[in-house]
Design an enzyme around this catalytic site. Structure first.
Site, short mmCIF file in Angstrom:
data_model
loop_
_atom_site.label_atom_id
_atom_site.label_comp_id
_atom_site.label_asym_id
_atom_site.label_seq_id
_atom_site.Cartn_x
_atom_site.Cartn_y
_atom_site.Cartn_z
N GLU A 183 -15.27 -0.82 2.61
CA GLU A 183 -14.16 -1.14 1.71
C GLU A 183 -14.48 -2.35 0.82
OE1 GLU A 183 -10.33 -1.97 3.50
OE2 GLU A 183 -9.38 -2.23 1.57
N LYS A 225 -13.91 3.24 0.80
CA LYS A 225 -12.51 2.91 0.51
C LYS A 225 -12.49 1.93 -0.67
CE LYS A 225 -8.33 0.94 2.58
NZ LYS A 225 -7.41 1.06 3.70
P1 13P Z 1 -3.03 -1.42 0.82
O1 13P Z 1 -2.99 0.06 0.62
O2 13P Z 1 -1.70 -2.03 1.09
O3 13P Z 1 -3.82 -2.10 -0.26
O4 13P Z 1 -3.81 -1.67 2.17
C1 13P Z 1 -4.96 -0.96 2.41
C2 13P Z 1 -5.87 -1.74 3.24
O5 13P Z 1 -6.24 -1.31 4.30
C3 13P Z 1 -6.36 -3.02 2.74
O6 13P Z 1 -7.47 -3.39 3.50
#
Ligand code: 13P
Length: 347
Positions: A183, A225
């Protein structure tokens, strides 16, 4: 074979595809104790373990789980909890056919040598923690790197150090037979336009996949992600969902290796409806082989959280709100969402 044993027998690629299966996505319920404190404060709920468990087990026992949720990301406290309904939290999630996962980073910490930027920490002792999480039922993990956009940022130092950490994390996770969610989040904060976001997201993704290659990550057993390519929240030039979709898909097709099976966006501060609408537009034009879906925290939970704030005992209303968002995003993951479905729910 029970569902849990079936998950054990799956390859990393099969797990990744199950998490992002068409019509499904990931519920990011891994808010740290500090982050959930902010969410609970906004609805006047005390941030204690009992309330955190109550809210989360209410979501995880909703009817939408089996149709629209392929995986759930948990926080350390939650993966160890037993529900008041009997099963443990990971068992409850597996029972619905979703894969339990765990956030394993220790948060974004100040990056020495670059004021105002962060590097995500948590590699020390990670091998041992992963073994424990696997035994608790986790089959995938998450590590979030954060990049800020401004005139000077993100610096090459932040892009390189975060990519390096993401790759070392991914190698340890695959060694532990779990799927790493990679991510790299380029934040929406700021007045930059959509093209600046496109450029920074390109640089960040490139560096991440360079490092993942150096660390010999099997990309078929990963999920990306990312943020969507979107103007900063303070930008005066708003973009249509069509433009966001076109630029996001273009950026992903150019910078994400084709071996990656699934891409699951974060919502990143977009409203619930915006995040469904944009995901839907992306899937309407998705001509790639990537499974493109959601891994939303706020985008899936904001309405349910509001209901929880109104009355913590009214499980029906909390689940109704969650079921609706999960269904809307499930439709968006197939490009089948329509604005009128939102109005129907309001009525
Ligand atoms: P949000 O969808 O609220 O941005 O959170 C996703 C997430 O896991 C952030 O690390």
């Amino acid at each position: 074979m029970c569902i849990r044993d079936r998950i054990i027998a799956m390859t990393l690629n099969e797990i990744a595809k199950k998490m992002c299966a068409k019509g499904k996505g990931i519920l990011a319920a891994d808010e740290s104790t500090g982050t959930i404190a902010k969410r609970f404060k906004s609805i006047n709920v005390e941030n204690v373990e009992k309330n955190r468990l109550n809210f989360r087990q209410t979501l995880f026992s909703s009817s939408a789980m089996k149709d629209y949720i392929g995986g759930v990301i948990l926080f350390d406290e939650t993966i160890r909890q037993k529900t008041t309904l009997g099963p443990s939290i990971p068992e409850l999630i597996s029972k619905h056919g979703a894969v339990p996962g765990i956030k394993v980073d220790k948060g974004a910490k100040p990056l020495a040598g670059s004021n105002d930027e962060t590097v995500t920490e948590g590699l020390d002792g990670l091998r041992e923690r992963l073994k424990e999480y696997y035994d608790l039922g986790a089959r995938f993990t998450k590590w979030r790197a954060v990049y800020k956009i401004s005139d000077k940022y993100p610096s090459a130092q932040s892009i390189k150090s975060n990519a390096h950490a993401l790759a070392r994390y991914s190698a340890l996770v695959q060694e532990a037979k779990m799927v790493p969610i990679v991510e790299p989040e380029v934040l929406m904060d700021g007045s930059h336009n959509i093209d600046k976001c496109y450029q920074v997201t390109t640089d960040v993704l490139n560096e991440c996949y360079n490092e993942l290659e150096i660390h010999k990550i099997d990309l078929k057993g990963t999920v990306l992600k990312p943020n969507m390519v979107i103007p900063g929240s303070e930008c005066k030039d708003k973009s249509s969902a069509e433009e966001i979709a076109k630029k996001t898909l273009d950026c992903l097709k150019k910078n994400v290796p084709v071996e990656v099976p699934g891409i699951a966006f974060l919502s990143g501060g977009q409203s619930e409806i915006e995040s469904s609408k944009n995901l839907n537009e992306i899937n309407k034009i998705n001509d790639s082989n990537f499974l493109i879906t959601f891994s939303y925290g706020r985008g899936l939970q904001a309405s349910a959280l509001k209901e929880f704030g109104k009355n913590q005992e009214n499980l029906d209303n909390i689940q109704k709100a969650f079921n609706h968002r999960a269904k809307m995003n499930g439709l968006s993951s197939k490009g089948e969402w329509l604005e009128e479905f939102e109005k129907e729910s309001a009525a």
